[in-house]
Design a protein around this motif. Structure first.
Motif: not given
Length: 271
Positions: A115-125, A144-152, A166-171
């Protein structure tokens, strides 16, 4: 055939002409860009270069075992197109404008491995967006998205080779818990960078997440906050219990005093 009769080419139909489109694209692109998926598109396209997927025209290559490769790259999509074939094994949705993945986005695609979702505007999963893929998906590209968090809860037990660069991660704690579930490419770990963090004073901003996680427990501050909240709650509960006991004792003392005063007021001798 009679002697002298001219050879005649059978008339070309519209379907035949459409079927030549992917072959012409392959020949024009040259061998350097010719992929196995493109060759499969010509061999198994059944004379049709494209297949309609809902209201979207996506390249649809079907193999001999009836599994499909669907490519919807660069079509300006704002959501995952409905009506994708259930037997899709590779889905390319890169270079679109998809901003979120709702729950059950790929629930019926139980054979999906790539599954390739690169170079989109994803900010919410959203939680459950990858539901149904935990046993099949082997490669996931979210770069290359806009993801800042990754919820389990969004991963849902997903274990795949993933590209998160290449995502603006909030660690934070969520990211630290989610990362071990995915098999990240070691060569790309340096590009999973903290753009913000729960530890801004520790120089975390701009640091690769893997280095930050080695030195700091990002869930520690959360646990401390939880511990403090629990202590405050216990203190308030204990204070309420003590207050009730004090009130109960004082109230009983007043009742006992009134009862003693009443007994003292009674005549002591025979009438």
């Amino acid at each position: 055939m009679p002697h002298g009769a001219a050879l005649r080419t059978p008339p070309w139909t519209r379907a035949d002409l459409l079927g030549l489109v992917p072959l012409l694209l392959i020949l024009r692109a040259g061998p350097a860009t010719t992929s196995s998926a493109a060759v499969a598109l010509w061999r198994h396209g059944g004379g049709g270069g494209t297949a309609k997927v809902g209201d979207y025209g996506c390249y649809h290559a079907q193999s001999a075992d009836r599994t499909a490769t669907v490519r919807c790259s660069g079509m300006g999509l704002t959501q995952v197109p409905p009506g994708l074939p259930n037997r899709t094994v590779a889905l390319y949705l890169d270079r679109n404008h998809i901003s979120s993945l709702p729950a059950n986005s790929f629930y019926t695609m139980t054979l999906l491995t790539e599954l390739d979702l690169s170079h989109n505007q994803l900010s919410v999963l959203e939680p459950g967006c990858f539901r149904g893929l935990s046993s099949s998906l082997r490669f996931l590209d979210l770069s290359s998205n806009w993801l800042s968090t990754l919820d389990p809860s969004a991963l849902g037990g997903l274990r795949a080779h993933a590209n998160l660069t290449h995502n603006p991660w909030h660690c934070d704690c969520k990211l630290q818990v989610s990362m071990p579930q995915l098999d990240l490419d070691p060569s790309s770990l340096a590009e999973v960078v903290c753009h913000s963090s729960d530890l801004p004073d520790m120089g975390a901003v701009g640091m690769p997440f893997v280095l930050l996680a080695e030195d700091w427990d990002l869930c520690l501050s959360l646990r401390r906050t939880t511990d403090v909240a629990m202590l405050v709650t216990m203190f308030l509960w204990f204070s309420m219990v003590i207050s009730y006991l004090v009130y109960y004792v004082r109230h009983n003392q007043e009742d006992a005093r009134r009862h003693m005063d009443y007994l003292k007021s009674l005549p002591s001798g025979p009438v």
